[in-house]
Design a protein around this motif. Sequence first.
Motif, PDB file in Angstrom:
ATOM      1  N   ASP A  56       0.854  -1.185   0.000  1.00 52.78           N
ATOM      2  CA  ASP A  56       0.000   0.000   0.000  1.00 52.78           C
ATOM      3  C   ASP A  56       0.889   1.232   0.000  1.00 52.78           C
ATOM      4  N   THR A  57       1.215   1.693  -1.205  1.00 53.55           N
ATOM      5  CA  THR A  57       2.011   2.899  -1.356  1.00 53.55           C
ATOM      6  C   THR A  57       1.607   3.546  -2.672  1.00 53.55           C
ATOM      7  N   SER A  58       2.322   4.572  -3.097  1.00 54.49           N
ATOM      8  CA  SER A  58       1.907   5.304  -4.292  1.00 54.49           C
ATOM      9  C   SER A  58       3.116   5.878  -5.017  1.00 54.49           C
ATOM     10  N   GLY A  59       2.844   6.508  -6.161  1.00 52.04           N
ATOM     11  CA  GLY A  59       3.898   7.197  -6.903  1.00 52.04           C
ATOM     12  C   GLY A  59       4.963   6.268  -7.436  1.00 52.04           C
ATOM     13  N   PRO A  60       6.190   6.774  -7.566  1.00 51.05           N
ATOM     14  CA  PRO A  60       7.282   5.963  -8.112  1.00 51.05           C
ATOM     15  C   PRO A  60       7.539   4.690  -7.312  1.00 51.05           C
ATOM     16  N   ALA A  61       7.338   4.733  -5.994  1.00 48.73           N
ATOM     17  CA  ALA A  61       7.572   3.534  -5.178  1.00 48.73           C
ATOM     18  C   ALA A  61       6.630   2.406  -5.583  1.00 48.73           C
ATOM     19  N   LEU A  62       5.374   2.740  -5.876  1.00 50.80           N
ATOM     20  CA  LEU A  62       4.421   1.730  -6.336  1.00 50.80           C
ATOM     21  C   LEU A  62       4.802   1.211  -7.709  1.00 50.80           C
ATOM     22  N   LEU A  63       5.078   2.125  -8.642  1.00 55.60           N
ATOM     23  CA  LEU A  63       5.361   1.707 -10.012  1.00 55.60           C
ATOM     24  C   LEU A  63       6.615   0.851 -10.090  1.00 55.60           C
ATOM     25  N   GLN A  64       7.636   1.184  -9.322  1.00 50.02           N
ATOM     26  CA  GLN A  64       8.858   0.384  -9.359  1.00 50.02           C
ATOM     27  C   GLN A  64       8.658  -0.979  -8.708  1.00 50.02           C
ATOM     28  N   ALA A  65       7.815  -1.035  -7.667  1.00 44.49           N
ATOM     29  CA  ALA A  65       7.578  -2.313  -6.995  1.00 44.49           C
ATOM     30  C   ALA A  65       6.789  -3.276  -7.869  1.00 44.49           C
ATOM     31  N   VAL A  67      -1.851  -5.152  -4.341  1.00 41.05           N
ATOM     32  CA  VAL A  67      -1.615  -3.735  -4.111  1.00 41.05           C
ATOM     33  C   VAL A  67      -2.944  -3.088  -3.752  1.00 41.05           C
ATOM     34  N   LYS A  68      -2.899  -2.053  -2.885  1.00 38.52           N
ATOM     35  CA  LYS A  68      -4.135  -1.451  -2.393  1.00 38.52           C
ATOM     36  C   LYS A  68      -4.107   0.070  -2.579  1.00 38.52           C
ATOM     37  N   PRO A  69      -4.340   0.529  -3.801  1.00 39.62           N
ATOM     38  CA  PRO A  69      -4.400   1.977  -4.016  1.00 39.62           C
ATOM     39  C   PRO A  69      -5.790   2.510  -3.706  1.00 39.62           C
ATOM     40  N   ASN A  70      -5.870   3.817  -3.420  1.00 37.07           N
ATOM     41  CA  ASN A  70      -7.169   4.488  -3.436  1.00 37.07           C
ATOM     42  C   ASN A  70      -7.382   5.086  -4.824  1.00 37.07           C
ATOM     43  N   ALA A  71      -8.492   5.775  -5.017  1.00 30.76           N
ATOM     44  CA  ALA A  71      -8.811   6.275  -6.356  1.00 30.76           C
ATOM     45  C   ALA A  71      -7.765   7.270  -6.850  1.00 30.76           C
ATOM     46  N   GLU A  72      -7.315   8.160  -5.962  1.00 27.37           N
ATOM     47  CA  GLU A  72      -6.310   9.151  -6.369  1.00 27.37           C
ATOM     48  C   GLU A  72      -5.003   8.470  -6.759  1.00 27.37           C
ATOM     49  N   GLU A  73      -4.613   7.469  -6.011  1.00 27.09           N
ATOM     50  CA  GLU A  73      -3.369   6.748  -6.306  1.00 27.09           C
ATOM     51  C   GLU A  73      -3.489   5.938  -7.593  1.00 27.09           C
ATOM     52  N   LEU A  74      -4.681   5.392  -7.846  1.00 27.71           N
ATOM     53  CA  LEU A  74      -4.916   4.712  -9.123  1.00 27.71           C
ATOM     54  C   LEU A  74      -4.764   5.680 -10.285  1.00 27.71           C
ATOM     55  N   ALA A  75      -5.397   6.855 -10.158  1.00 22.14           N
ATOM     56  CA  ALA A  75      -5.333   7.858 -11.227  1.00 22.14           C
ATOM     57  C   ALA A  75      -3.894   8.292 -11.475  1.00 22.14           C
ATOM     58  N   GLU A  76      -3.146   8.488 -10.399  1.00 23.34           N
ATOM     59  CA  GLU A  76      -1.740   8.887 -10.533  1.00 23.34           C
ATOM     60  C   GLU A  76      -0.937   7.800 -11.236  1.00 23.34           C
ATOM     61  N   ALA A  77      -1.202   6.546 -10.894  1.00 25.46           N
ATOM     62  CA  ALA A  77      -0.423   5.441 -11.444  1.00 25.46           C
ATOM     63  C   ALA A  77      -0.625   5.285 -12.946  1.00 25.46           C
ATOM     64  N   VAL A  78      -1.860   5.522 -13.432  1.00 20.77           N
ATOM     65  CA  VAL A  78      -2.131   5.349 -14.866  1.00 20.77           C
ATOM     66  C   VAL A  78      -2.046   6.667 -15.628  1.00 20.77           C
ATOM     67  N   LYS A 133     -10.644  -0.326 -15.164  1.00 22.73           N
ATOM     68  CA  LYS A 133      -9.636  -0.346 -16.235  1.00 22.73           C
ATOM     69  C   LYS A 133      -8.252   0.002 -15.691  1.00 22.73           C
ATOM     70  N   ALA A 134      -8.183   0.988 -14.790  1.00 22.93           N
ATOM     71  CA  ALA A 134      -6.897   1.351 -14.200  1.00 22.93           C
ATOM     72  C   ALA A 134      -6.324   0.192 -13.388  1.00 22.93           C
ATOM     73  N   ALA A 135      -7.187  -0.496 -12.639  1.00 17.31           N
ATOM     74  CA  ALA A 135      -6.732  -1.650 -11.856  1.00 17.31           C
ATOM     75  C   ALA A 135      -6.205  -2.755 -12.771  1.00 17.31           C
ATOM     76  N   LEU A 138       1.027  -4.509 -15.321  1.00 15.74           N
ATOM     77  CA  LEU A 138       2.366  -4.071 -14.943  1.00 15.74           C
ATOM     78  C   LEU A 138       3.005  -4.983 -13.900  1.00 15.74           C
ATOM     79  N   GLY A 139       2.217  -5.901 -13.305  1.00 17.51           N
ATOM     80  CA  GLY A 139       2.824  -6.856 -12.388  1.00 17.51           C
ATOM     81  C   GLY A 139       2.051  -7.179 -11.135  1.00 17.51           C
ATOM     82  N   ALA A 140       1.035  -6.396 -10.774  1.00 19.52           N
ATOM     83  CA  ALA A 140       0.290  -6.672  -9.545  1.00 19.52           C
ATOM     84  C   ALA A 140      -0.482  -7.981  -9.673  1.00 19.52           C
ATOM     85  N   GLY A 141      -0.409  -8.847  -8.664  1.00 21.98           N
ATOM     86  CA  GLY A 141      -1.185 -10.069  -8.696  1.00 21.98           C
ATOM     87  C   GLY A 141      -2.667  -9.789  -8.565  1.00 21.98           C
ATOM     88  N   ALA A 142      -3.022  -8.924  -7.630  1.00 27.09           N
ATOM     89  CA  ALA A 142      -4.405  -8.498  -7.421  1.00 27.09           C
ATOM     90  C   ALA A 142      -4.394  -7.040  -7.031  1.00 27.09           C
TER      91      ALA A 142
END
Length: 315
Positions: free
Chosen positions: A164-173, A181-192, A204-206, A212-216
């Motif tokens: 449960d993180t966001s930004g570059p740390a999420l994308l690199q992980a 992975v457990k994003p909220n709506a804002e973190e989902l929008a940022e990621a995509v 669709k974002a999920a 990109l690699g998330a199992g769920a």
Amino acid sequence: MILTVTPNPSLDRTYELPRLDRGEVVRATGERVDPGGKGVNVSRAVTAAGRRTVAVLPLGGAPGALVADLLDAQGIEVAPVPIAGATRSNIALAEADGVLTKINAPGPELTAAERELLLDTVRRQSHDADWIACCGSLPRSLAPSWYADLVARAHTAGVRIALDTSGPALLQALRERPDVVKPNAEELAEAVGRPLGTVGDAVKAAEELRELGAGAVLASLGADGQLLVDDAGTWYGNARVDAVRSNVGAGDSSLAGFLVAGGVGPAALASAVAHGAAAVRLPGSVMPVPGDLDPAAVTVTAEVPLDRALREPAS
């Protein structure tokens, strides 16, 4: 056992206010002091649910000592990583109408030796873990790739990871394929890299995070409920909540509910929704106990309302 890792914990002070008037003296109607940080909150929620947890976190100074004392008083086993800097202190202002204003401090910088000790502590504590929940922002001294390294090490040891993180740390992980992975709506929008206006946009974002690699993906949509997207399909869950008192830690309570229910499938999603709904009815960052849950108020369905507009669109 659920092991939690909070690289940037905090001491959280929550003040309940009738209304926040900028530039005025405002008298609080209630005050709480809690140990804070996403992983810490997950441990508190797991303990409230009657399950064992160990919290790994760097602690320093008087705020760090108080965090340890507060966790110990709640019966939570702590695996502290001593640091020279002081643990950060955060402030939350909760208004009577449900509006929450947070002031989060940046936190201390960890030395090279402290960073290595943090990883080594996670390794030593993970032997009995069913899940490792890695949560929250990274301190200024940790590179965005730190979570990716931790996910890789956990998988090498055969332990499942929830992130449960966001930004570059999420994308690199994501390249190391975290199990959840457990994003909220804002973190989902940022990621995509685009706004989300409907539940279908969030689905669709999920799905893209899974590519990109998330199992769920367990996505919190605030008042619009939660989504679970995994290999078996997509489910949508929501719950009736008559009054919101504070949403501090509600997402962390949801993740705890998901993991204590096994971390897989619609039954775990229902547990996540029930825990999140219970948390927002409680003051500050109080975590719900089983008696606070209302499973009858929860609905989980595979018929996802794709066209439903989000009440809080994410940009």
